[in-house]
Design an enzyme around this catalytic site. Structure first.
Site, short mmCIF file in Angstrom:
data_model
loop_
_atom_site.label_atom_id
_atom_site.label_comp_id
_atom_site.label_asym_id
_atom_site.label_seq_id
_atom_site.Cartn_x
_atom_site.Cartn_y
_atom_site.Cartn_z
N ASP A 196 0.82 -1.21 0.00
CA ASP A 196 0.00 0.00 0.00
C ASP A 196 0.85 1.26 0.00
O ASP A 196 2.07 1.21 0.13
CB ASP A 196 -0.94 0.00 1.21
CG ASP A 196 -0.28 -0.53 2.48
OD1 ASP A 196 0.94 -0.29 2.65
OD2 ASP A 196 -0.95 -1.18 3.29
N ASP A 244 -7.53 -4.02 14.52
CA ASP A 244 -8.90 -4.40 14.15
C ASP A 244 -8.93 -5.50 13.09
O ASP A 244 -9.96 -5.75 12.48
CB ASP A 244 -9.69 -3.18 13.67
CG ASP A 244 -9.04 -2.49 12.47
OD1 ASP A 244 -8.02 -3.02 11.96
OD2 ASP A 244 -9.56 -1.44 12.04
N HIS A 297 -7.27 -5.65 10.20
CA HIS A 297 -7.12 -5.31 8.78
C HIS A 297 -5.76 -5.75 8.24
O HIS A 297 -4.76 -5.73 8.94
CB HIS A 297 -7.35 -3.81 8.53
CG HIS A 297 -6.26 -2.90 9.01
ND1 HIS A 297 -6.36 -2.16 10.17
CD2 HIS A 297 -5.05 -2.60 8.49
CE1 HIS A 297 -5.27 -1.44 10.33
NE2 HIS A 297 -4.45 -1.70 9.33
N GLU A 334 -9.72 -2.29 5.48
CA GLU A 334 -10.33 -2.03 6.77
C GLU A 334 -11.54 -2.95 7.01
O GLU A 334 -12.01 -3.61 6.07
CB GLU A 334 -10.76 -0.56 6.84
CG GLU A 334 -9.63 0.45 6.58
CD GLU A 334 -8.72 0.67 7.79
OE1 GLU A 334 -8.63 -0.23 8.65
OE2 GLU A 334 -8.11 1.74 7.87
#
Length: 266
Positions: free
Chosen positions: A72, A141, A143, A148
């Site tokens: 990314d 979380d 991801h 996400e």
């Protein structure tokens, strides 16, 4: 799925580096047949990059015929910004090994047409067949890359809006100021990742414990994108002891016994 339970984050880094080096050496890459390696950024893989640099300096692995693709990149900060993922990769890894510049592939977060840039990246990956090994980390979380919670598990490379939790977590790299953290990023998709021949995810620290539980013991769920690893035929999670605190004792015991010979020496 394999789970490699180790004691410390430093051991996770060394195990992951040794695994990558073995995969490259066993592949015996050439200019015509390079080994294709997917790479992450962030705090977790730093120990792995340090260990890989040491293996390179000791003559135990070469990156001359390795092609890399990063997961990314932020949108809206310059490529030479100290916190761009391009800067991160060169400062922490590429500048210290024998990789060839033309073999480094990074998303351009400043491209005029983000959709075209993401398609270019997908096409470039496909031009090599597929990624042989993709290393990644995981967010608190769950991801992977910037996929996400509630991201499609068949998603491809695209632009994503970053959650406030992710921006808060990443603000530590921006002088603790969330307002400096970009709101968008270009990221490979979960589907892009699952196309890889092998996936290795690094999980360290007690704050990643719920994500590890979701990945290993939970159901496949788009709210925990890391759980998509359960769909992959060759995935491995390398974790330290603090990150396993939410796993059942019998789960950790099972994998510790299963991987006993692969943990010796680390």
């Amino acid at each position: 799925m394999r789970l490699i339970p180790l004691k410390t984050a430093a051991q996770v880094g060394k195990w992951a580096a040794a695994h990558i080096a073995k995969r490259i050496n066993d592949f015996q890459p050439t200019a015509e047949r390079p080994f294709v390696l997917g790479l992450p950024t962030g705090g977790t893989p730093l120990a792995t990059y340090k260990a890989l640099i040491e293996l390179y300096q000791e003559g135990k692995v070469s990156f001359k015929h390795v092609v890399t693709f990063n997961m990314d990149e932020y949108v809206g900060i310059s490529a030479d910004h100290p916190e761009s993922y391009r800067s991160f990769m060169y400062n922490n890894f590429f500048n210290h090994i024998d990789i060839q510049e033309e073999n480094i592939n990074l998303l351009n977060g400043n491209a005029e047409d983000h959709e075209a840039e993401c398609q270019r990246y997908e096409d470039k990956i496909k031009s090599y067949g597929r990624i042989n090994l993709f290393m990644g980390g995981v967010g608190n979380d769950g991801h992977i890359a910037f996929n996400e919670p509630a991201s499609s598990l068949s998603s491809r490379t695209r632009i994503k809006t970053l959650t406030e939790d992710t921006r808060i977590a990443n603000s530590r790299f921006f002088d603790g100021d969330i307002n400096q953290v970009p709101k968008y990023a270009l990221t490979i998709g979960v589907g892009t990742l699952l196309d890889s021949q092998e996936i290795m995810i690094l999980v360290t620290g007690h704050n990643k414990a719920l994500a590890l539980e979701a990945a290993v013991e939970g159901s496949v769920n788009h709210l925990w994108t890391v759980s998509a690893l359960q769909l992959h035929p060759k995935s491995v999670i390398v974790c330290d002891e603090p990150s396993t605190q939410e796993l059942k004792v019998k789960t950790v015991k099972y994998f510790t016994e299963l991987e006993a010979k692969n943990i010796v020496g680390f």
